[in-house]
Design an enzyme around this catalytic site. Structure first.
Site, short mmCIF file in Angstrom:
data_model
loop_
_atom_site.label_atom_id
_atom_site.label_comp_id
_atom_site.label_asym_id
_atom_site.label_seq_id
_atom_site.Cartn_x
_atom_site.Cartn_y
_atom_site.Cartn_z
N HIS A 15 0.81 -1.22 0.00
CA HIS A 15 0.00 0.00 0.00
C HIS A 15 0.84 1.27 0.00
O HIS A 15 0.39 2.30 -0.49
CB HIS A 15 -0.95 0.02 1.21
CG HIS A 15 -2.16 -0.83 1.00
ND1 HIS A 15 -2.16 -2.18 1.24
CD2 HIS A 15 -3.39 -0.54 0.53
CE1 HIS A 15 -3.35 -2.66 0.95
NE2 HIS A 15 -4.11 -1.70 0.51
N GLY A 16 2.02 1.20 0.54
CA GLY A 16 2.83 2.42 0.54
C GLY A 16 4.17 2.19 1.18
O GLY A 16 4.31 1.36 2.08
#
Lengths: 538, 354
Positions: free
Chosen positions: A322-323
């Site tokens: 996700h990041g």
């Protein structure tokens, strides 16, 4: 060119118009051209990376056909390695570099590797995973390699799913490019309805909540108590509406042209356990991890401790996907940890729950009436003996009293009471699941782990600076109203099936009124010029 | 296909009509109807005032440009002492780029202007015109662009701020937009008159300071204003609005002095800042940002040389020849006064618009 811009509307009308005007054999050219145009509209340089991924995956897949296992292994490794390297360099290099810098500085050691100032293409995580699933499927023999380079390039770059998913499997999407799609009125209107619902979720719900939540997340230390608590609980709803809104738009756009995409969300806040939640949230990503990571790691066929380790790996990697931030790693790990704990405690928790609710089942009607009377009497009688209840206390006592009264009445009916307690049990499980998800979700939205910890530790502190939440009463009421509408629709979908199917059974004027109402809500209550889609960052 | 397009058109019409009607009647930014009786909140002044002057090209002969602080500059007083017909072009967060754009449009549309009085703030050298903001949209000279913007204003989504902002309906604030162009803080002025003891509470907030530097860009805009005016026979007077003394003391004096030096190289200007009997008195200010009308009168009296209105320590003409002495004195006074006053300065932050 976001889905919620005028430019996208013009683009879509032109593409759909041409799509149905062109003979089937030319449509792939149109769609490929449109997809690359759409992607390059953000930045023309993005095309280089996606084209590289396409060529590598296409080439290695063709080379794998009919080769010995060792050669196939080598080729799949090359394909995976190249794609993961691109992703890792672009998305994770600076994160790893700055983490190493922090680590070295902790020990007083100088670290001078400079950060990379490189382009971070939108949607790279999505199309890379989509392409990787194809490579692995070819290696496993699940499907034959695609020979038509144009069709394959379209599969990797298909514009509705390019930026934010769903992460489509080659086995479901690729064959659809060969099917001749006719203009079907019902299907086209279905796609439009889905798009409208997507816009509603994004513009009316997610972006409205974002007006308040982004203020708290940007500077959590300026708040404590009620505003932090509200941000903690509302953020999962914002993320769901943002992402599910995008997904519905994407599915709707594809459906207009006849392509059926994978369902990505299935009312996650009605899940009764975290495991259930993760079967309903971002389904295409979680099933990707299940099929291409969890099962190869041994899945459920290994000893318990290995299963738990595998779960932890899956969720941590999912957080990292996700990041490139420690907040996402922590968010993923927390979810993994919660699932492991819930699996480990499944039996004792079930036992306690069953006994509590069996106990509630047996509470006689009279007891409910006594409790109702006691609570209502307390509001009147306690001040007489000098004990003052706060306003909140008085309201809660009256609500509690009325609830016990209602429960007592239902208790006298027998069967409905059993349904009531069963519903209560389910509600309890849903509420507990939502709480775990919401509290871990704090780390999903903040800039640093410190900010996340601050929010968790100050959600129940005395209230400070509630102005962004309460000063604008109309905005506050709107926030609550749109969330309520969204939850009612989710509930109806869960227990009464597709809303679109339900609407189809209504008279024409009711359908028309509903369509007008949703369009009006999007136009009038939608927040414009606001945030990008949260998942575009990934 | 025809059936589908027809249905979509009907749905679009039915759902968009109430939105258009709402925006037309509420007219939040005062662009669509421009009905003074139904003004609710601060209009898009950049649009409405410019359009008004274009439609009345000979009604005024001079203009005062400024940020919202300039709303308190008394036009009648200026007219009385100059014999001019001034219009107060006060703009929310107005900066030189706004003044330049408006001047260009007015000149292009042959609006009669003899003199412009341009009020700046030190913020003018740090922040740009409000961008992407319905209240910041400049009046578009191009009819096609204007139509496009009317369309945007007609289909604005619901914005609850219209019910929460300071009312410009003549109760909180009275805006003489189609007269002098200035406005009066009625409610705040009344509160100061009736409950002066409550006034200090308006100054209890941390003072916000911006730490950006766009001196080069702003000076280039000022140069363009000057050459545009020269080319069209318009005379100019520049001044810097007086900030409440603690706000001035929270600011970076080196930046302020840099502005003074560079600005004086281009033109002379009046600076009303620094500690004085006017800026040090909170009763000369409506709030932390805006000075009151008597202060505006003193400023104009100083500029137009009207005797016995402004105290001697308020306002100095800064020129190329005295800027060195002026800035040296400003720095010395800033350092001394900073120690004398208990300041509540917030850490400096980026300008909202750059």
């Amino acid at each position: 060119m976001l889905f919620n811009t005028y430019q996208f509307f013009i683009f879509l009308v032109v593409v759909i118009g041409l799509f149905f005007a062109l003979p089937h054999r030319f449509r792939w050219i149109l769609m490929l051209g449109a997809s690359y145009f759409y992607y390059m509209y953000w930045d023309p340089r993005y095309a280089i990376l996606i084209f590289t991924t396409t060529v590598v995956v296409y080439g290695t897949a063709l080379l794998m056909e009919g080769r010995a296992v060792v050669v196939k292994k080598l080729l799949v490794a090359v394909s995976v390695l190249i794609n993961i390297s691109i992703l890792a360099t672009i998305k994770y290099f600076n994160f790893i570099n700055s983490s190493l810098k922090d680590l070295f500085s902790l020990f007083g050691v100088g670290y001078t590797v400079p950060s990379l100032n490189i382009l971070m293409p939108i949607g790279i995580s999505f199309y890379t995973f989509q392409a990787l699933s194809y490579t692995i499927d070819i290696y496993r023999g699940t499907r034959k390699p695609e020979r038509h380079f144009g069709i394959f390039a379209l599969y990797v770059s298909f514009f509705p799913v390019l930026l934010c998913g769903p992460i489509e499997r080659s086995t479901t999407l690729l064959p659809q490019f060969y099917k001749e799609m006719e203009f079907d009125y019902d299907r086209v209107t279905d796609g439009l309805k889905l798009m409208a619902w997507g816009y509603f979720q994004k513009l009316v719900v997610a972006d409205r909540l974002s007006l308040f939540i982004s203020q708290v997340q940007a500077n959590p230390k300026a708040f404590s108590g009620l505003p932090v608590l509200a941000a903690v609980y509302l953020y999962p709803i914002q993320v769901l509406c943002d992402f599910s809104g995008y997904t519905d738009m994407a599915i709707g756009v594809a459906l207009i042209m006849g392509y059926k995409l994978t369902e990505n969300f299935r009312r996650p806040f009605l899940a009764i356990s975290l495991a259930d939640m993760w079967r309903r949230w971002h389904i295409s990503l979680i099933s990707w991890f299940r099929d291409y990571l969890y099962i190869p790691l041994g899945g459920n066929r290994v000893p318990k401790w290995r299963q738990y380790l595998n779960l932890m790996i899956i969720f941590t990697v999912s957080g990292l996907w996700h990041g490139a931030q420690w907040t996402f790693v922590l968010w993923g790990s927390l979810n993994g940890l919660f699932i492991i704990i819930s699996r480990m405690t499944e039996k004792p928790r079930g036992w306690v729950r069953e006994h509590i609710f069996r106990g509630i089942d047996r509470v006689p009607a009279a007891m409910h009436f006594v409790l109702a009377a006691a609570l209502v009497t307390a509001v009147v009688a306690l001040p007489m003996v000098g004990i003052r209840l706060s306003a909140v206390g008085r309201v809660l006592s009256v609500i509690g009293g009325l609830a016990f009264l209602a429960a007592g009445i239902v208790r006298t009916k027998g069967e409905p009471y059993a349904r009531f307690t069963a519903g209560l049990k389910k509600f309890w499980m849903m509420a507990a699941t939502f709480h775990l998800f919401a509290y871990s979700g704090v780390f999903f939205g903040v800039r640093s782990v410190k900010d996340g910890l601050y929010m968790l530790t100050h959600a129940f502190a005395p209230t400070r600076n509630a102005a962004p939440l309460l000063d604008d009463t109309i905005q506050f009421i709107l926030m609550i109203a749109v969330v309520a509408v969204f939850m009612v629709i989710q509930y109806t979908q869960e227990y009464r099936g597709s809303i679109r199917a339900l609407i189809r059974t209504r008279p024409a004027w009711v359908r028309m009124a509903l369509y007008c109402l949703i369009c009006f809500a999007i136009l009038f209550f939608g927040v414009r010029g606001a945030a990008q889609f949260i998942y575009f960052r990934f | 296909m025809k059936r589908l397009i027809g249905k979509i058109a009907v749905i679009a019409l039915i759902s968009a009509t109430p939105v258009a009607l709402y925006n037309y009647f509420i007219d939040q930014y005062f662009v669509l109807r421009q009905n003074v009786a139904s003004m609710r909140v601060l209009p898009n002044e950049r649009w409405v005032k410019t359009e008004y002057l274009i439609k009345n090209p000979a009604k005024y002969d001079s203009i005062v440009f400024s940020s919202s602080r300039g709303s308190q500059l008394p036009i009648e007083f200026i007219n009385q002492h100059t014999g001019g017909r001034y219009y107060n072009m006060t703009l929310m967060a107005g900066v030189p780029s706004d003044h330049l754009s408006i001047l260009k449009i007015l000149v292009r549309n042959k609006v009669a202007i003899k003199h412009v009085l341009i009020g700046l703030d030190y913020y003018s050298f740090q922040g740009a015109t409000p961008a992407q903001f319905y209240r910041g949209i400049m009046y578009p000279d191009d009819p096609w662009e204007r139509m496009k913007n009317y369309f945007d204003y007609l289909f604005l989504p619901f914005d609850s701020t219209v019910f929460n902002e300071l009312n410009f309906d003549g109760k909180d604030v009275a805006y003489d937009i189609f007269g002098t162009g200035e406005y009066t803080f009625l409610k705040k002025e009344k509160s100061i008159a009736e409950h002066p003891e409550q006034h200090p509470a308006r100054f209890q907030f941390p003072i916000l300071v911006v730490c950006d530097d766009r001196i080069d860009k702003t000076l280039s805009e000022i140069k363009q204003i000057i050459s545009l005016c020269r080319a069209n026979g318009i005379t100019t007077t520049f001044f810097i609005n007086p900030e409440y003394a603690p706000s001035y003391l929270c600011a970076d004096i080196d930046f302020i002095n840099k502005v003074c030096f560079r600005f004086s190289e281009i033109t002379d200007f009046w600076d009303f800042n620094g500690s004085s009997s006017v800026t040090g008195d909170m009763y000369n200010y409506v709030d932390l940002i805006h000075f009151r009308r008597p202060v505006g009168r003193m400023m104009m009296a100083r500029i137009f040389n009207v005797p016995d209105v402004a105290p001697a320590d308020f306002g100095k003409l800064v020129t190329r020849s005295n800027v060195a002495a002026f800035t040296a004195e400003a720095k010395r006074a800033h350092e001394i006064n900073k120690k004398k006053v208990k300041l509540n300065c917030a850490p400096c932050r980026q300008a909202l618009w750059k």
